[in-house]
Design a protein around this motif. Structure first.
Motif, PDB file in Angstrom:
ATOM      1  N   SER A 248       0.844  -1.201   0.000  1.00  0.00           N
ATOM      2  CA  SER A 248       0.000   0.000   0.000  1.00  0.00           C
ATOM      3  C   SER A 248       0.876   1.247   0.000  1.00  0.00           C
ATOM      4  N   PHE A 249       0.303   2.353  -0.437  1.00  0.00           N
ATOM      5  CA  PHE A 249       1.028   3.616  -0.521  1.00  0.00           C
ATOM      6  C   PHE A 249       0.256   4.672   0.266  1.00  0.00           C
ATOM      7  N   LYS A 250       0.991   5.410   1.096  1.00  0.00           N
ATOM      8  CA  LYS A 250       0.361   6.459   1.896  1.00  0.00           C
ATOM      9  C   LYS A 250       1.083   7.781   1.696  1.00  0.00           C
ATOM     10  N   ARG A 251       0.372   8.838   2.100  1.00  0.00           N
ATOM     11  CA  ARG A 251       0.894  10.203   2.001  1.00  0.00           C
ATOM     12  C   ARG A 251       1.397  10.497   0.584  1.00  0.00           C
ATOM     13  N   VAL A 252       0.550  10.126  -0.378  1.00  0.00           N
ATOM     14  CA  VAL A 252       0.890  10.375  -1.781  1.00  0.00           C
ATOM     15  C   VAL A 252       0.755  11.869  -2.069  1.00  0.00           C
ATOM     16  N   LYS A 253       1.787  12.449  -2.631  1.00  0.00           N
ATOM     17  CA  LYS A 253       1.758  13.862  -3.010  1.00  0.00           C
ATOM     18  C   LYS A 253       2.252  13.996  -4.443  1.00  0.00           C
ATOM     19  N   PHE A 254       1.406  14.562  -5.283  1.00  0.00           N
ATOM     20  CA  PHE A 254       1.788  14.785  -6.670  1.00  0.00           C
ATOM     21  C   PHE A 254       2.572  16.092  -6.766  1.00  0.00           C
ATOM     22  N   THR A 255       3.539  16.109  -7.643  1.00  0.00           N
ATOM     23  CA  THR A 255       4.434  17.261  -7.738  1.00  0.00           C
ATOM     24  C   THR A 255       3.710  18.466  -8.335  1.00  0.00           C
ATOM     25  N   ASP A 256       4.223  19.629  -7.998  1.00  0.00           N
ATOM     26  CA  ASP A 256       3.657  20.859  -8.550  1.00  0.00           C
ATOM     27  C   ASP A 256       3.769  20.857 -10.075  1.00  0.00           C
ATOM     28  N   ARG A 257       4.846  20.290 -10.585  1.00  0.00           N
ATOM     29  CA  ARG A 257       5.030  20.246 -12.035  1.00  0.00           C
ATOM     30  C   ARG A 257       3.872  19.522 -12.710  1.00  0.00           C
ATOM     31  N   LEU A 258       3.412  18.434 -12.069  1.00  0.00           N
ATOM     32  CA  LEU A 258       2.299  17.686 -12.644  1.00  0.00           C
ATOM     33  C   LEU A 258       0.988  18.465 -12.505  1.00  0.00           C
ATOM     34  N   LYS A 259       0.752  19.011 -11.322  1.00  0.00           N
ATOM     35  CA  LYS A 259      -0.510  19.717 -11.085  1.00  0.00           C
ATOM     36  C   LYS A 259      -0.651  20.947 -11.967  1.00  0.00           C
ATOM     37  N   GLU A 260       0.464  21.534 -12.335  1.00  0.00           N
ATOM     38  CA  GLU A 260       0.421  22.729 -13.183  1.00  0.00           C
ATOM     39  C   GLU A 260      -0.171  22.437 -14.556  1.00  0.00           C
ATOM     40  N   GLU A 261      -0.212  21.166 -14.942  1.00  0.00           N
ATOM     41  CA  GLU A 261      -0.752  20.811 -16.246  1.00  0.00           C
ATOM     42  C   GLU A 261      -2.255  21.033 -16.346  1.00  0.00           C
ATOM     43  N   THR A 262      -2.923  21.208 -15.189  1.00  0.00           N
ATOM     44  CA  THR A 262      -4.366  21.483 -15.218  1.00  0.00           C
ATOM     45  C   THR A 262      -4.675  22.932 -14.829  1.00  0.00           C
ATOM     46  N   GLU A 263      -3.642  23.734 -14.682  1.00  0.00           N
ATOM     47  CA  GLU A 263      -3.848  25.106 -14.235  1.00  0.00           C
ATOM     48  C   GLU A 263      -4.597  25.959 -15.255  1.00  0.00           C
ATOM     49  N   ASP A 264      -4.610  25.541 -16.517  1.00  0.00           N
ATOM     50  CA  ASP A 264      -5.293  26.345 -17.527  1.00  0.00           C
ATOM     51  C   ASP A 264      -6.809  26.205 -17.451  1.00  0.00           C
ATOM     52  N   VAL A 265      -7.308  25.248 -16.631  1.00  0.00           N
ATOM     53  CA  VAL A 265      -8.753  25.099 -16.444  1.00  0.00           C
ATOM     54  C   VAL A 265      -9.186  26.042 -15.323  1.00  0.00           C
ATOM     55  N   PRO A 266     -10.089  27.003 -15.591  1.00  0.00           N
ATOM     56  CA  PRO A 266     -10.514  27.966 -14.559  1.00  0.00           C
ATOM     57  C   PRO A 266     -11.053  27.258 -13.325  1.00  0.00           C
ATOM     58  N   LYS A 267     -10.706  27.774 -12.147  1.00  0.00           N
ATOM     59  CA  LYS A 267     -11.110  27.136 -10.900  1.00  0.00           C
ATOM     60  C   LYS A 267     -12.610  27.169 -10.686  1.00  0.00           C
ATOM     61  N   ASP A 268     -13.299  28.126 -11.299  1.00  0.00           N
ATOM     62  CA  ASP A 268     -14.748  28.186 -11.127  1.00  0.00           C
ATOM     63  C   ASP A 268     -15.472  27.147 -11.988  1.00  0.00           C
TER      64      ASP A 268
END
Length: 301
Positions: A248-268
């Motif tokens: 099992s895997f715990k405390r999974v954290k995705f990198t900012d580099r990966l999360k930035e790939e969805t930043e172009d989608v407006p938060k609203d």
């Protein structure tokens, strides 16, 4: 939509899902709120509930099916029940002059719970998971076996069959220990966190954090026969996590580099953002788990 813990399973037989049938089967097992005397209820809910979109019982991206299980529990603190019971027992003993026996106290406690349940607060929790048909995997965001097993059991009941086995079917102590003694596999960077356990009757445990895993102190514990139970690591530039000997895997954290790939989608645009995050996350997790399956030779089990 970023999973924080992973319980991963392998499908043992081919699985085919028809979208219309799946929607109907999940709807037949949809969540319903607790009634007055229910202590808990469980059922399927829309993965997009937080976006205000109800009635959509699953979300699919490239044959990966995101399914959400909702549980509602009545919160009735034992301290409240026991305080009410103490008052009732004291009142009865004052009136009768006789002590209240254990059997009668148990009956009184059940009466109190029955009376208080309709007034109790409720707590809602969600367990998210997805079925990946191409990779023949099931991945659940759960830190405890109970939550993962509840998700599997409810999906199995709804669709009739979900033939899975854990991704790891044996202890990974030996493999994880080799990561420290012989070096981690390519693509894995060990972090300064681990848990080691002795194999003798004492089962002594050493937990370290912010400790280089190639230090003399850690080497000494390994030389004395301790095996790795958990170890922190980074995988490529995608995520960090701790892996346990049960796979099992715990405390999974995705990198900012990966999360930035969805930043172009407006938060609203909550639904669109959840869709983009799930598409990206599920694809990366399937690649990661396939890497682990190959690296740790889990296909050989």
């Amino acid at each position: 939509m970023w999973f924080k813990n992973l319980k991963a399973y392998q499908l043992t037989q081919p699985l085919s899902l028809d979208d219309d049938d799946l929607s109907r089967m999940l709807m037949d097992n949809a969540f319903r709120p607790c009634g007055k005397q229910d202590t808990a209820t469980m059922g399927f809910a829309s993965p997009f509930a937080q976006a205000g979109k109800e009635g959509v019982m699953f979300h699919k991206v490239q044959e990966r099916y995101w399914i959400t299980l909702k549980k509602q529990e009545k919160i009735l603190p034992s301290s409240v029940v026991n305080a009410e019971l103490a008052d009732k027992v004291a009142h009865i003993e004052a009136e009768t002059g006789s002590p209240v026996g254990k059997k009668q106290q148990q009956d009184l406690k059940q009466e109190i719970i029955f009376q208080l349940l309709p007034q109790a607060f409720v707590r809602n929790t969600f367990t998210h998971g997805f079925i990946s048909i191409p990779e023949k995997m099931v991945v659940i965001d759960a830190s405890a076996d109970g939550k993962a097993e509840a998700w599997l059991a409810c999906v199995r009941k709804a669709i009739g069959s979900l033939p899975v086995v854990p991704l790891a079917r044996h202890s990974l102590q030996s493999e994880l220990t080799h990561w420290l003694t012989d070096g981690a596999p390519d693509g894995i960077e060990l972090l300064e966190e681990a848990e080691l356990k002795s194999t003798d009757d004492l089962e002594s445990v050493i937990r370290c954090k912010n400790q280089p895993l190639d230090s003399e102190e850690i080497t000494m514990h390994l030389d004395n026969g301790k095996l790795v139970q958990k170890v922190g690591f980074a995988w490529q530039e995608v995520l960090t996590a701790t892996i346990s000997e049960d796979g099992s895997f715990k405390r999974v954290k995705f990198t900012d580099r990966l999360k930035e790939e969805t930043e172009d989608v407006p938060k609203d645009q909550v639904e669109a953002r959840l869709d983009a995050e799930f598409a990206l996350m599920s694809a990366e997790l399937c690649q990661f788990l396939d890497f682990m399956r190959t690296t740790l030779k889990l296909n050989d089990d």
